[in-house]
Scaffold this active site. Structure first.
Site, mmCIF file in Angstrom:
data_model
loop_
_atom_site.group_PDB
_atom_site.id
_atom_site.type_symbol
_atom_site.label_atom_id
_atom_site.label_comp_id
_atom_site.label_asym_id
_atom_site.label_seq_id
_atom_site.Cartn_x
_atom_site.Cartn_y
_atom_site.Cartn_z
ATOM 1 N N LEU A 186 -48.294 82.301 -11.473
ATOM 2 C CA LEU A 186 -47.688 82.600 -12.816
ATOM 3 C C LEU A 186 -46.804 83.918 -12.859
ATOM 4 C CD1 LEU A 186 -50.917 81.763 -14.927
ATOM 5 C CD2 LEU A 186 -48.911 80.556 -14.711
ATOM 6 N N CYS A 187 -46.022 83.948 -12.047
ATOM 7 C CA CYS A 187 -44.831 84.941 -11.988
ATOM 8 C C CYS A 187 -43.602 84.719 -11.987
ATOM 9 C CB CYS A 187 -45.322 86.066 -11.212
ATOM 10 S SG CYS A 187 -45.884 85.489 -9.525
ATOM 11 N N GLY A 188 -43.082 83.333 -12.463
ATOM 12 C CA GLY A 188 -41.824 82.754 -12.370
ATOM 13 C C GLY A 188 -41.446 82.565 -11.114
#
Lengths: 294, 86
Positions: A90-92
Protein backbone atom coordinates in the site's frame (compact mmCIF):
# COMPACT_ATOMS: atom_id res chain seq x y z
CA UNK A 1 -33.05 -0.44 -12.41
CA UNK A 2 -30.40 -0.81 -9.69
CA UNK A 3 -31.61 -1.62 -6.25
CA UNK A 4 -31.57 1.43 -3.99
CA UNK A 5 -30.52 -0.58 -0.95
CA UNK A 6 -27.55 -2.03 -2.81
CA UNK A 7 -26.44 1.44 -3.86
CA UNK A 8 -26.71 2.67 -0.31
CA UNK A 9 -24.57 -0.21 0.92
CA UNK A 10 -21.99 0.48 -1.74
CA UNK A 11 -21.75 4.14 -0.78
CA UNK A 12 -21.33 3.07 2.82
CA UNK A 13 -18.49 0.71 1.99
CA UNK A 14 -16.65 3.28 -0.11
CA UNK A 15 -17.04 5.74 2.76
CA UNK A 16 -15.43 3.37 5.21
CA UNK A 17 -12.60 2.66 2.77
CA UNK A 18 -12.03 6.39 2.53
CA UNK A 19 -11.83 6.59 6.28
CA UNK A 20 -9.16 3.89 6.33
CA UNK A 21 -7.06 5.48 3.61
CA UNK A 22 -7.33 8.87 5.32
CA UNK A 23 -6.16 7.37 8.58
CA UNK A 24 -3.28 5.60 6.86
CA UNK A 25 -2.26 8.84 5.23
CA UNK A 26 -2.19 10.59 8.58
CA UNK A 27 -0.15 7.79 10.16
CA UNK A 28 2.28 7.84 7.23
CA UNK A 29 2.67 11.60 7.58
CA UNK A 30 3.58 11.26 11.25
CA UNK A 31 6.00 8.44 10.55
CA UNK A 32 7.47 10.34 7.64
CA UNK A 33 8.42 13.24 9.85
CA UNK A 34 10.24 10.94 12.21
CA UNK A 35 11.97 9.05 9.40
CA UNK A 36 13.03 12.29 7.77
CA UNK A 37 14.52 13.58 11.00
CA UNK A 38 16.44 10.34 11.44
CA UNK A 39 17.76 10.53 7.89
CA UNK A 40 18.83 14.12 8.34
CA UNK A 41 20.56 13.63 11.66
CA UNK A 42 22.65 10.81 10.23
CA UNK A 43 23.93 12.97 7.39
CA UNK A 44 26.81 14.68 9.26
CA UNK A 45 28.18 11.27 10.14
CA UNK A 46 28.15 9.90 6.63
CA UNK A 47 29.60 13.15 5.29
CA UNK A 48 32.42 13.04 7.85
CA UNK A 49 33.08 9.43 7.02
CA UNK A 50 33.31 10.25 3.33
CA UNK A 51 35.64 13.13 4.10
CA UNK A 52 37.90 10.86 6.16
CA UNK A 53 38.09 8.19 3.49
CA UNK A 54 38.87 10.74 0.83
CA UNK A 55 41.70 12.16 2.93
CA UNK A 56 43.14 8.73 3.53
CA UNK A 57 42.71 7.16 0.15
CA UNK A 58 44.26 10.06 -1.68
CA UNK A 59 47.73 8.99 -2.65
CA UNK A 60 47.23 5.58 -1.12
CA UNK A 61 48.38 2.70 -3.25
CA UNK A 62 47.26 -0.69 -1.99
CA UNK A 63 49.46 -3.65 -2.62
CA UNK A 64 47.79 -5.37 -5.52
CA UNK A 65 47.55 -8.78 -3.89
CA UNK A 66 45.26 -7.61 -1.12
CA UNK A 67 41.58 -8.22 -1.27
CA UNK A 68 40.23 -5.03 0.22
CA UNK A 69 37.04 -3.03 0.32
CA UNK A 70 38.56 0.09 -1.21
CA UNK A 71 39.72 -1.21 -4.55
CA UNK A 72 38.10 -4.61 -4.47
CA UNK A 73 39.64 -7.38 -6.44
CA UNK A 74 40.81 -7.44 -10.01
CA UNK A 75 38.15 -10.04 -10.51
CA UNK A 76 34.80 -8.84 -11.74
CA UNK A 77 32.83 -12.05 -12.02
CA UNK A 78 30.38 -12.30 -9.14
CA UNK A 79 28.18 -9.31 -8.43
CA UNK A 80 26.23 -8.94 -5.22
CA UNK A 81 23.19 -6.71 -5.42
CA UNK A 82 21.46 -5.57 -2.26
CA UNK A 83 17.87 -4.43 -2.65
CA UNK A 84 16.15 -2.28 -0.04
CA UNK A 85 12.37 -2.44 -0.06
CA UNK A 86 9.58 -2.15 2.47
CA UNK A 87 7.92 -4.79 4.58
CA UNK A 88 4.43 -3.56 3.88
CA UNK A 89 2.50 -2.74 0.77
CA UNK A 90 0.00 0.00 0.00
CA UNK A 91 2.67 2.48 -0.88
CA UNK A 92 2.14 3.02 -4.59
CA UNK A 93 4.99 2.23 -6.93
CA UNK A 94 7.60 2.38 -4.19
CA UNK A 95 8.71 -1.25 -4.32
CA UNK A 96 8.14 -1.97 -7.98
CA UNK A 97 10.13 1.00 -9.24
CA UNK A 98 13.31 0.19 -7.35
CA UNK A 99 12.91 -3.48 -8.19
CA UNK A 100 12.63 -2.63 -11.86
CA UNK A 101 15.94 -0.76 -11.66
CA UNK A 102 17.46 -3.84 -10.09
CA UNK A 103 15.97 -6.11 -12.73
CA UNK A 104 17.49 -4.02 -15.53
CA UNK A 105 20.86 -4.37 -13.85
CA UNK A 106 20.45 -8.11 -13.45
CA UNK A 107 19.58 -8.58 -17.13
CA UNK A 108 22.51 -6.40 -18.06
CA UNK A 109 24.90 -8.49 -15.95
CA UNK A 110 23.51 -11.77 -17.23
CA UNK A 111 24.10 -10.58 -20.78
CA UNK A 112 27.74 -10.07 -19.84
CA UNK A 113 27.92 -13.60 -18.45
CA UNK A 114 28.40 -12.47 -14.88
CA UNK A 115 27.16 -14.32 -11.86
CA UNK A 116 24.57 -12.42 -9.86
CA UNK A 117 23.71 -12.82 -6.21
CA UNK A 118 20.91 -10.93 -4.55
CA UNK A 119 20.30 -9.98 -0.95
CA UNK A 120 16.81 -8.66 -0.25
CA UNK A 121 16.28 -6.37 2.68
CA UNK A 122 12.53 -6.22 3.20
CA UNK A 123 9.95 -8.73 2.17
CA UNK A 124 8.28 -6.92 -0.72
CA UNK A 125 11.27 -6.94 -3.01
CA UNK A 126 11.68 -10.65 -2.41
CA UNK A 127 8.03 -11.24 -3.27
CA UNK A 128 8.52 -9.56 -6.63
CA UNK A 129 11.81 -11.27 -7.46
CA UNK A 130 11.29 -14.78 -6.17
CA UNK A 131 9.40 -16.09 -9.16
CA UNK A 132 12.00 -15.07 -11.71
CA UNK A 133 15.30 -15.08 -9.86
CA UNK A 134 14.78 -17.36 -6.89
CA UNK A 135 18.03 -19.26 -7.48
CA UNK A 136 20.04 -16.01 -7.25
CA UNK A 137 18.61 -14.80 -3.98
CA UNK A 138 21.08 -15.76 -1.32
CA UNK A 139 19.47 -14.08 1.63
CA UNK A 140 16.33 -12.28 2.73
CA UNK A 141 16.73 -9.98 5.68
CA UNK A 142 13.55 -9.50 7.64
CA UNK A 143 13.01 -6.00 8.99
CA UNK A 144 9.47 -6.58 10.18
CA UNK A 145 10.41 -6.54 13.85
CA UNK A 146 12.26 -3.25 13.47
CA UNK A 147 10.17 -0.30 14.56
CA UNK A 148 12.72 2.42 14.13
CA UNK A 149 15.99 1.77 12.38
CA UNK A 150 19.11 1.87 14.52
CA UNK A 151 22.75 1.80 13.62
CA UNK A 152 22.89 -1.71 14.99
CA UNK A 153 20.47 -2.96 12.31
CA UNK A 154 22.75 -1.61 9.62
CA UNK A 155 25.74 -3.16 11.36
CA UNK A 156 24.13 -6.60 11.39
CA UNK A 157 23.56 -6.45 7.66
CA UNK A 158 26.97 -5.05 6.79
CA UNK A 159 28.84 -7.51 9.01
CA UNK A 160 27.26 -10.34 7.06
CA UNK A 161 28.10 -8.82 3.70
CA UNK A 162 31.67 -7.93 4.64
CA UNK A 163 32.21 -11.47 5.82
CA UNK A 164 30.86 -12.76 2.51
CA UNK A 165 33.30 -10.50 0.72
CA UNK A 166 36.33 -11.81 2.55
CA UNK A 167 35.12 -15.36 2.06
CA UNK A 168 35.32 -14.61 -1.64
CA UNK A 169 31.64 -15.01 -2.30
CA UNK A 170 31.46 -11.92 -4.49
CA UNK A 171 33.73 -9.38 -6.19
CA UNK A 172 31.57 -6.30 -6.54
CA UNK A 173 28.66 -5.03 -4.56
CA UNK A 174 25.98 -2.47 -5.37
CA UNK A 175 23.03 -1.30 -3.34
CA UNK A 176 19.61 -0.35 -4.70
CA UNK A 177 17.30 1.88 -2.71
CA UNK A 178 14.83 4.72 -3.05
CA UNK A 179 16.44 8.03 -2.33
CA UNK A 180 14.16 10.46 -0.59
CA UNK A 181 13.80 13.72 -2.47
CA UNK A 182 10.37 14.85 -1.38
CA UNK A 183 7.00 13.45 -0.42
CA UNK A 184 6.01 13.07 -4.03
CA UNK A 185 9.35 12.09 -5.47
CA UNK A 186 11.53 9.15 -4.56
CA UNK A 187 14.40 8.35 -6.84
CA UNK A 188 15.47 4.75 -7.33
CA UNK A 189 19.22 4.83 -6.83
CA UNK A 190 21.98 2.42 -7.67
CA UNK A 191 25.21 2.84 -5.79
CA UNK A 192 28.35 0.80 -6.03
CA UNK A 193 29.79 0.29 -2.57
CA UNK A 194 32.50 -2.29 -3.11
CA UNK A 195 34.86 -1.15 -4.47
CA UNK A 196 34.14 2.39 -3.41
CA UNK A 197 33.42 4.95 -6.06
CA UNK A 198 35.09 8.12 -4.96
CA UNK A 199 33.66 11.17 -6.58
CA UNK A 200 36.22 13.91 -6.21
CA UNK A 201 35.81 17.15 -8.03
CA UNK A 202 38.73 19.18 -9.26
CA UNK A 203 38.46 22.26 -7.11
CA UNK A 204 38.23 20.10 -4.02
CA UNK A 205 41.44 18.38 -4.92
CA UNK A 206 43.27 21.62 -5.52
CA UNK A 207 42.21 23.01 -2.21
CA UNK A 208 43.52 20.05 -0.32
CA UNK A 209 46.63 19.65 -2.42
CA UNK A 210 48.89 20.88 0.34
CA UNK A 211 47.24 18.96 3.13
CA UNK A 212 49.32 16.11 4.37
CA UNK A 213 48.34 13.76 7.13
CA UNK A 214 50.14 11.86 9.76
CA UNK A 215 48.65 8.46 10.38
CA UNK A 216 48.52 6.57 13.59
CA UNK A 217 48.96 3.61 13.47
CA UNK A 218 49.49 3.28 9.71
CA UNK A 219 47.55 4.19 6.64
CA UNK A 220 46.61 0.64 5.77
CA UNK A 221 45.65 -0.30 9.34
CA UNK A 222 43.30 2.65 9.52
CA UNK A 223 41.84 1.76 6.14
CA UNK A 224 41.28 -1.81 7.25
CA UNK A 225 39.25 -0.50 10.13
CA UNK A 226 37.44 2.35 8.48
CA UNK A 227 36.28 0.62 5.31
CA UNK A 228 33.91 -1.90 6.91
CA UNK A 229 32.60 0.99 8.97
CA UNK A 230 32.05 3.02 5.86
CA UNK A 231 30.12 0.16 4.35
CA UNK A 232 27.94 0.07 7.45
CA UNK A 233 27.32 3.77 7.06
CA UNK A 234 26.24 3.30 3.45
CA UNK A 235 23.84 0.55 4.48
CA UNK A 236 22.54 2.68 7.32
CA UNK A 237 21.99 5.58 4.96
CA UNK A 238 20.18 3.36 2.47
CA UNK A 239 17.95 1.99 5.22
CA UNK A 240 17.01 5.44 6.46
CA UNK A 241 16.46 6.90 3.00
CA UNK A 242 14.38 3.90 2.06
CA UNK A 243 12.28 4.19 5.22
CA UNK A 244 11.62 7.87 4.64
CA UNK A 245 10.78 7.23 0.99
CA UNK A 246 8.41 4.44 1.94
CA UNK A 247 6.40 6.71 4.19
CA UNK A 248 6.45 9.47 1.60
CA UNK A 249 5.25 7.08 -1.10
CA UNK A 250 2.56 5.69 1.16
CA UNK A 251 1.41 9.16 2.07
CA UNK A 252 0.93 10.23 -1.54
CA UNK A 253 -0.60 6.87 -2.49
CA UNK A 254 -3.12 7.14 0.34
CA UNK A 255 -3.81 10.75 -0.54
CA UNK A 256 -4.68 9.65 -4.07
CA UNK A 257 -6.80 6.81 -2.76
CA UNK A 258 -8.75 9.15 -0.48
CA UNK A 259 -9.35 11.53 -3.33
CA UNK A 260 -10.52 8.73 -5.62
CA UNK A 261 -12.83 7.46 -2.90
CA UNK A 262 -14.28 10.97 -2.57
CA UNK A 263 -14.93 11.14 -6.31
CA UNK A 264 -16.51 7.72 -6.23
CA UNK A 265 -18.80 8.70 -3.37
CA UNK A 266 -19.90 11.82 -5.26
CA UNK A 267 -20.70 9.80 -8.39
CA UNK A 268 -22.50 7.07 -6.48
CA UNK A 269 -24.53 9.60 -4.50
CA UNK A 270 -25.59 11.32 -7.71
CA UNK A 271 -26.56 8.00 -9.22
CA UNK A 272 -28.41 7.04 -6.04
CA UNK A 273 -30.44 10.25 -6.04
CA UNK A 274 -31.29 9.89 -9.72
CA UNK A 275 -32.49 6.35 -9.18
CA UNK A 276 -34.52 7.44 -6.18
CA UNK A 277 -36.19 10.15 -8.23
CA UNK A 278 -36.85 7.71 -11.05
CA UNK A 279 -38.56 5.38 -8.61
CA UNK A 280 -40.77 8.21 -7.29
CA UNK A 281 -41.66 9.37 -10.79
CA UNK A 282 -42.51 5.86 -11.81
CA UNK A 283 -44.76 5.48 -8.78
CA UNK A 284 -46.50 8.78 -9.52
CA UNK A 285 -47.14 7.76 -13.12
CA UNK A 286 -48.59 4.49 -11.91
CA UNK A 287 -50.91 6.25 -9.46
CA UNK A 288 -52.04 8.85 -12.01
CA UNK A 289 -52.67 6.36 -14.77
CA UNK A 290 -54.43 4.13 -12.23
CA UNK A 291 -56.71 7.04 -11.25
CA UNK A 292 -57.43 7.87 -14.90
CA UNK A 293 -58.44 4.33 -15.63
CA UNK A 294 -61.10 4.39 -12.95
CA UNK B 1 44.07 32.01 27.64
CA UNK B 2 45.29 29.70 24.94
CA UNK B 3 43.96 29.65 21.39
CA UNK B 4 40.86 27.64 20.77
CA UNK B 5 39.89 25.50 17.81
CA UNK B 6 36.74 24.01 16.38
CA UNK B 7 35.77 20.67 17.81
CA UNK B 8 32.92 18.37 16.81
CA UNK B 9 31.80 14.85 17.61
CA UNK B 10 29.47 13.01 15.25
CA UNK B 11 27.80 9.64 15.71
CA UNK B 12 25.45 7.81 13.32
CA UNK B 13 22.39 9.01 15.18
CA UNK B 14 23.29 12.61 15.89
CA UNK B 15 25.87 15.36 16.07
CA UNK B 16 26.82 14.94 19.68
CA UNK B 17 28.93 18.03 20.13
CA UNK B 18 29.94 21.00 18.05
CA UNK B 19 31.86 23.87 19.54
CA UNK B 20 35.15 25.45 20.53
CA UNK B 21 37.77 23.89 22.74
CA UNK B 22 41.24 24.87 23.86
CA UNK B 23 42.48 21.39 24.58
CA UNK B 24 41.15 17.93 23.79
CA UNK B 25 42.61 14.61 24.90
CA UNK B 26 41.46 11.55 22.96
CA UNK B 27 42.16 7.86 23.56
CA UNK B 28 44.21 7.02 20.46
CA UNK B 29 44.78 3.41 19.58
CA UNK B 30 48.47 3.68 20.42
CA UNK B 31 48.03 5.93 23.43
CA UNK B 32 46.26 9.09 24.45
CA UNK B 33 46.79 12.10 22.23
CA UNK B 34 46.35 15.67 23.33
CA UNK B 35 45.33 18.32 20.83
CA UNK B 36 46.02 22.02 21.12
CA UNK B 37 45.27 24.64 18.51
CA UNK B 38 47.36 24.38 15.31
CA UNK B 39 48.23 20.77 15.83
CA UNK B 40 49.75 19.05 12.80
CA UNK B 41 47.35 17.25 10.47
CA UNK B 42 46.70 13.77 11.73
CA UNK B 43 44.28 10.91 11.28
CA UNK B 44 44.09 8.20 13.89
CA UNK B 45 41.73 5.57 15.16
CA UNK B 46 40.32 5.48 18.67
CA UNK B 47 39.98 2.80 21.24
CA UNK B 48 37.18 2.68 23.74
CA UNK B 49 37.93 5.38 26.27
CA UNK B 50 37.32 8.84 27.57
CA UNK B 51 37.58 12.09 25.66
CA UNK B 52 38.40 15.09 27.82
CA UNK B 53 37.49 18.49 26.42
CA UNK B 54 38.87 21.63 28.02
CA UNK B 55 37.44 24.92 26.94
CA UNK B 56 37.90 28.41 28.35
CA UNK B 57 35.10 27.93 30.78
CA UNK B 58 35.00 24.35 31.89
CA UNK B 59 36.15 20.79 31.40
CA UNK B 60 33.94 18.07 29.99
CA UNK B 61 34.44 14.39 29.54
CA UNK B 62 32.55 11.52 27.93
CA UNK B 63 33.23 8.00 26.74
CA UNK B 64 33.34 6.93 23.13
CA UNK B 65 33.17 3.61 21.41
CA UNK B 66 35.67 2.97 18.68
CA UNK B 67 35.96 5.64 16.08
CA UNK B 68 38.32 7.96 14.25
CA UNK B 69 39.82 11.37 14.74
CA UNK B 70 40.92 13.81 12.11
CA UNK B 71 42.68 17.08 12.77
CA UNK B 72 43.15 19.46 9.88
CA UNK B 73 42.93 23.19 9.26
CA UNK B 74 42.50 23.80 12.97
CA UNK B 75 39.43 21.61 13.13
CA UNK B 76 39.12 18.48 15.18
CA UNK B 77 36.60 15.96 13.96
CA UNK B 78 35.73 12.91 16.02
CA UNK B 79 33.76 10.25 14.17
CA UNK B 80 32.58 7.74 16.74
CA UNK B 81 30.31 4.73 16.41
CA UNK B 82 28.61 5.61 19.64
CA UNK B 83 28.73 7.57 22.87
CA UNK B 84 28.70 5.40 25.97
CA UNK B 85 26.49 6.92 28.57
CA UNK B 86 27.68 6.67 32.12
Amino acid sequence: MPNLDDLKKRIGSVKSTEKITKAMKMVAAAKLRRAQEAAESSRPYSDSMKDLIESISKGYKPSSTDRNLLTGDEKDQIHLLILFTSERGLCGGFNSIVTRTLRDKIENLIDQNKTVKIVCVGKKGYDILKRQYSEMITEVIDMRAVKSITYQDAKNISDKVVKMFFDGEFDKCSIFYNEFKSVISQIPTEQQVIPIEIISNESDQERKEDSFFEFEPGESEILDEILPLNFTVQVFKALLESAASEQGARMSAMDNASRNAGDMIDNLTLFYNRSRQAVITKELIEIISGAEAV
Amino acid sequence: MSDSFNFSVVTPEQTYLDGEASMVVVPGIEGDIGFLANHANIITSLRLGTIVVTSDKDTNSFNVEKGFVKFSENKLLVVAEGIVSE
